[in-house]
Design a protein around this motif. Structure first.
Motif, PDB file in Angstrom:
ATOM      1  N   PHE A  12     -37.691  78.146 -54.888  1.00  0.00           N
ATOM      2  CA  PHE A  12     -36.274  77.817 -55.032  1.00  0.00           C
ATOM      3  C   PHE A  12     -35.661  77.465 -53.682  1.00  0.00           C
ATOM      4  CE2 PHE A  12     -31.799  79.043 -55.048  1.00  0.00           C
ATOM      5  CZ  PHE A  12     -31.317  78.300 -56.120  1.00  0.00           C
ATOM      6  N   VAL A  13     -35.959  78.270 -52.671  1.00  0.00           N
ATOM      7  CA  VAL A  13     -35.427  78.021 -51.326  1.00  0.00           C
ATOM      8  C   VAL A  13     -35.880  76.646 -50.829  1.00  0.00           C
ATOM      9  CG1 VAL A  13     -35.526  78.752 -48.902  1.00  0.00           C
ATOM     10  CG2 VAL A  13     -35.192  80.451 -50.712  1.00  0.00           C
ATOM     11  N   VAL A  14     -37.133  76.307 -51.032  1.00  0.00           N
ATOM     12  CA  VAL A  14     -37.648  75.007 -50.587  1.00  0.00           C
ATOM     13  C   VAL A  14     -36.901  73.868 -51.289  1.00  0.00           C
ATOM     14  CG1 VAL A  14     -39.657  73.467 -50.606  1.00  0.00           C
ATOM     15  CG2 VAL A  14     -39.917  75.848 -49.898  1.00  0.00           C
ATOM     16  N   VAL A  15     -36.712  73.985 -52.593  1.00  0.00           N
ATOM     17  CA  VAL A  15     -36.004  72.939 -53.340  1.00  0.00           C
ATOM     18  C   VAL A  15     -34.566  72.798 -52.838  1.00  0.00           C
ATOM     19  CG1 VAL A  15     -35.075  72.305 -55.607  1.00  0.00           C
ATOM     20  CG2 VAL A  15     -37.443  73.068 -55.397  1.00  0.00           C
ATOM     21  N   GLU A  16     -33.876  73.917 -52.668  1.00  0.00           N
ATOM     22  CA  GLU A  16     -32.482  73.859 -52.224  1.00  0.00           C
ATOM     23  C   GLU A  16     -32.363  73.275 -50.814  1.00  0.00           C
ATOM     24  OE1 GLU A  16     -29.560  74.601 -54.020  1.00  0.00           O
ATOM     25  OE2 GLU A  16     -31.090  74.418 -55.577  1.00  0.00           O
ATOM     26  N   LEU A  17     -33.255  73.690 -49.918  1.00  0.00           N
ATOM     27  CA  LEU A  17     -33.204  73.144 -48.562  1.00  0.00           C
ATOM     28  C   LEU A  17     -33.598  71.668 -48.544  1.00  0.00           C
ATOM     29  CD1 LEU A  17     -34.539  76.144 -46.468  1.00  0.00           C
ATOM     30  CD2 LEU A  17     -32.260  75.118 -46.339  1.00  0.00           C
ATOM     31  N   THR A  18     -34.483  71.272 -49.429  1.00  0.00           N
ATOM     32  CA  THR A  18     -34.847  69.853 -49.542  1.00  0.00           C
ATOM     33  C   THR A  18     -33.627  69.032 -49.941  1.00  0.00           C
ATOM     34  OG1 THR A  18     -37.138  70.361 -50.125  1.00  0.00           O
ATOM     35  CG2 THR A  18     -36.334  68.177 -50.723  1.00  0.00           C
ATOM     36  N   LEU A  19     -32.907  69.510 -50.946  1.00  0.00           N
ATOM     37  CA  LEU A  19     -31.691  68.807 -51.380  1.00  0.00           C
ATOM     38  C   LEU A  19     -30.661  68.750 -50.257  1.00  0.00           C
ATOM     39  CD1 LEU A  19     -31.344  70.295 -54.964  1.00  0.00           C
ATOM     40  CD2 LEU A  19     -32.086  67.977 -54.346  1.00  0.00           C
ATOM     41  N   TYR A  20     -30.478  69.859 -49.569  1.00  0.00           N
ATOM     42  CA  TYR A  20     -29.499  69.905 -48.484  1.00  0.00           C
ATOM     43  C   TYR A  20     -29.882  68.943 -47.359  1.00  0.00           C
ATOM     44  CZ  TYR A  20     -26.466  71.469 -44.763  1.00  0.00           C
ATOM     45  OH  TYR A  20     -25.539  71.500 -43.747  1.00  0.00           O
ATOM     46  N   THR A  21     -31.133  68.978 -46.940  1.00  0.00           N
ATOM     47  CA  THR A  21     -31.542  68.113 -45.825  1.00  0.00           C
ATOM     48  C   THR A  21     -31.532  66.641 -46.223  1.00  0.00           C
ATOM     49  OG1 THR A  21     -33.887  68.497 -46.310  1.00  0.00           O
ATOM     50  CG2 THR A  21     -32.868  69.876 -44.618  1.00  0.00           C
ATOM     51  N   ASP A  22     -31.667  66.350 -47.521  1.00  0.00           N
ATOM     52  CA  ASP A  22     -31.541  64.962 -47.974  1.00  0.00           C
ATOM     53  C   ASP A  22     -30.123  64.438 -47.750  1.00  0.00           C
ATOM     54  OD1 ASP A  22     -34.173  64.748 -48.732  1.00  0.00           O
ATOM     55  OD2 ASP A  22     -33.781  64.957 -50.879  1.00  0.00           O
ATOM     56  N   THR A  23     -29.149  65.314 -47.911  1.00  0.00           N
ATOM     57  CA  THR A  23     -27.753  64.884 -47.756  1.00  0.00           C
ATOM     58  C   THR A  23     -27.183  65.167 -46.372  1.00  0.00           C
ATOM     59  OG1 THR A  23     -26.948  66.992 -48.659  1.00  0.00           O
ATOM     60  CG2 THR A  23     -27.283  65.177 -50.226  1.00  0.00           C
ATOM     61  N   HIS A  24     -27.926  65.926 -45.569  1.00  0.00           N
ATOM     62  CA  HIS A  24     -27.498  66.247 -44.202  1.00  0.00           C
ATOM     63  C   HIS A  24     -28.681  66.031 -43.245  1.00  0.00           C
ATOM     64  CE1 HIS A  24     -24.756  68.475 -46.814  1.00  0.00           C
ATOM     65  NE2 HIS A  24     -23.871  68.373 -45.842  1.00  0.00           N
ATOM     66  N   PRO A  25     -29.124  64.784 -43.095  1.00  0.00           N
ATOM     67  CA  PRO A  25     -30.347  64.510 -42.322  1.00  0.00           C
ATOM     68  C   PRO A  25     -30.259  64.845 -40.833  1.00  0.00           C
ATOM     69  CG  PRO A  25     -29.239  62.466 -42.894  1.00  0.00           C
ATOM     70  CD  PRO A  25     -28.521  63.570 -43.618  1.00  0.00           C
ATOM     71  N   ASN A  26     -29.068  65.027 -40.309  1.00  0.00           N
ATOM     72  CA  ASN A  26     -28.924  65.320 -38.872  1.00  0.00           C
ATOM     73  C   ASN A  26     -28.784  66.814 -38.579  1.00  0.00           C
ATOM     74  OD1 ASN A  26     -29.034  62.572 -38.232  1.00  0.00           O
ATOM     75  ND2 ASN A  26     -26.864  62.337 -38.706  1.00  0.00           N
ATOM     76  N   ASP A  27     -28.880  67.639 -39.572  1.00  0.00           N
ATOM     77  CA  ASP A  27     -28.755  69.086 -39.389  1.00  0.00           C
ATOM     78  C   ASP A  27     -30.122  69.646 -38.996  1.00  0.00           C
ATOM     79  OD1 ASP A  27     -28.455  71.849 -39.566  1.00  0.00           O
ATOM     80  OD2 ASP A  27     -27.108  71.721 -41.302  1.00  0.00           O
ATOM     81  N   GLU A  28     -30.324  69.745 -37.696  1.00  0.00           N
ATOM     82  CA  GLU A  28     -31.626  70.182 -37.169  1.00  0.00           C
ATOM     83  C   GLU A  28     -31.960  71.622 -37.569  1.00  0.00           C
ATOM     84  OE1 GLU A  28     -34.042  68.389 -35.805  1.00  0.00           O
ATOM     85  OE2 GLU A  28     -32.752  66.646 -36.132  1.00  0.00           O
ATOM     86  N   GLU A  29     -30.955  72.498 -37.600  1.00  0.00           N
ATOM     87  CA  GLU A  29     -31.207  73.889 -37.998  1.00  0.00           C
ATOM     88  C   GLU A  29     -31.690  73.955 -39.447  1.00  0.00           C
ATOM     89  OE1 GLU A  29     -31.804  77.863 -38.122  1.00  0.00           O
ATOM     90  OE2 GLU A  29     -31.526  76.613 -36.346  1.00  0.00           O
ATOM     91  N   ALA A  30     -31.105  73.154 -40.318  1.00  0.00           N
ATOM     92  CA  ALA A  30     -31.535  73.128 -41.723  1.00  0.00           C
ATOM     93  C   ALA A  30     -32.957  72.587 -41.835  1.00  0.00           C
ATOM     94  CB  ALA A  30     -30.573  72.288 -42.558  1.00  0.00           C
ATOM     95  N   ARG A  31     -33.279  71.599 -41.048  1.00  0.00           N
ATOM     96  CA  ARG A  31     -34.649  71.056 -41.077  1.00  0.00           C
ATOM     97  C   ARG A  31     -35.659  72.100 -40.605  1.00  0.00           C
ATOM     98  NH1 ARG A  31     -35.402  65.083 -39.940  1.00  0.00           N
ATOM     99  NH2 ARG A  31     -36.505  65.863 -38.129  1.00  0.00           N
ATOM    100  N   LYS A  32     -35.279  72.885 -39.604  1.00  0.00           N
ATOM    101  CA  LYS A  32     -36.155  73.966 -39.139  1.00  0.00           C
ATOM    102  C   LYS A  32     -36.328  75.010 -40.248  1.00  0.00           C
ATOM    103  CE  LYS A  32     -36.576  77.729 -35.806  1.00  0.00           C
ATOM    104  NZ  LYS A  32     -37.043  78.616 -36.845  1.00  0.00           N
ATOM    105  N   GLN A  33     -35.225  75.383 -40.899  1.00  0.00           N
ATOM    106  CA  GLN A  33     -35.301  76.338 -42.003  1.00  0.00           C
ATOM    107  C   GLN A  33     -36.174  75.795 -43.137  1.00  0.00           C
ATOM    108  OE1 GLN A  33     -31.360  77.420 -43.279  1.00  0.00           O
ATOM    109  NE2 GLN A  33     -30.776  78.193 -41.264  1.00  0.00           N
ATOM    110  N   TRP A  34     -36.060  74.504 -43.400  1.00  0.00           N
ATOM    111  CA  TRP A  34     -36.852  73.856 -44.443  1.00  0.00           C
ATOM    112  C   TRP A  34     -38.347  73.933 -44.120  1.00  0.00           C
ATOM    113  CZ3 TRP A  34     -39.388  68.930 -43.985  1.00  0.00           C
ATOM    114  CH2 TRP A  34     -39.871  68.416 -45.183  1.00  0.00           C
ATOM    115  N   ARG A  35     -38.700  73.615 -42.882  1.00  0.00           N
ATOM    116  CA  ARG A  35     -40.112  73.691 -42.474  1.00  0.00           C
ATOM    117  C   ARG A  35     -40.631  75.134 -42.562  1.00  0.00           C
ATOM    118  NH1 ARG A  35     -38.229  69.785 -38.837  1.00  0.00           N
ATOM    119  NH2 ARG A  35     -37.850  71.311 -37.212  1.00  0.00           N
ATOM    120  N   ASP A  36     -39.832  76.081 -42.104  1.00  0.00           N
ATOM    121  CA  ASP A  36     -40.221  77.493 -42.180  1.00  0.00           C
ATOM    122  C   ASP A  36     -40.369  77.950 -43.630  1.00  0.00           C
ATOM    123  OD1 ASP A  36     -40.174  77.589 -39.413  1.00  0.00           O
ATOM    124  OD2 ASP A  36     -38.222  78.601 -39.309  1.00  0.00           O
ATOM    125  N   ALA A  37     -39.461  77.497 -44.487  1.00  0.00           N
ATOM    126  CA  ALA A  37     -39.516  77.884 -45.906  1.00  0.00           C
ATOM    127  C   ALA A  37     -40.770  77.334 -46.574  1.00  0.00           C
ATOM    128  CB  ALA A  37     -38.267  77.395 -46.635  1.00  0.00           C
TER     129      ALA A  37
END
Length: 88
Positions: free
Chosen positions: A19-44
């Protein structure tokens, strides 16, 4: 054969991490410049893979795309043979 409480806890963790991976994927799709979210996505993604491997090592594969666990290889896992994951 019934599913143990430990198995349910670990399976719930797998579902939570997916679930976390899916939600962070959706978020990073709409916020591509959010480096912290991308890091969280990779960690997740790494944590989800780790938890899935842990579950599958103990209880067997969760899907057809799963890399067979040592247990599955040793017993010759067959998807058409019970118990299926939800029947344990």
């Amino acid at each position: 054969m019934s599913t143990s409480e430990a198995e349910w806890v670990l399976l719930k963790k797998v579902q939570q991490m997916d679930f976390v991976v899916v939600e962070l994927t959706l978020y990073t799709d709409t916020h591509p410049n959010d480096e912290e979210a991308r890091k969280q996505w990779r960690d997740a993604i790494k944590e989800a893979a780790r938890v899935r491997r842990q579950y599958e090592t103990i209880y067997g594969p969760l899907s057809l795309t799963s890399v067979p666990s040592k247990q599955a290889i040793e017993v010759g896992w067959q998807w058409n043979s019970p118990p299926w994951p939800w029947q344990r």
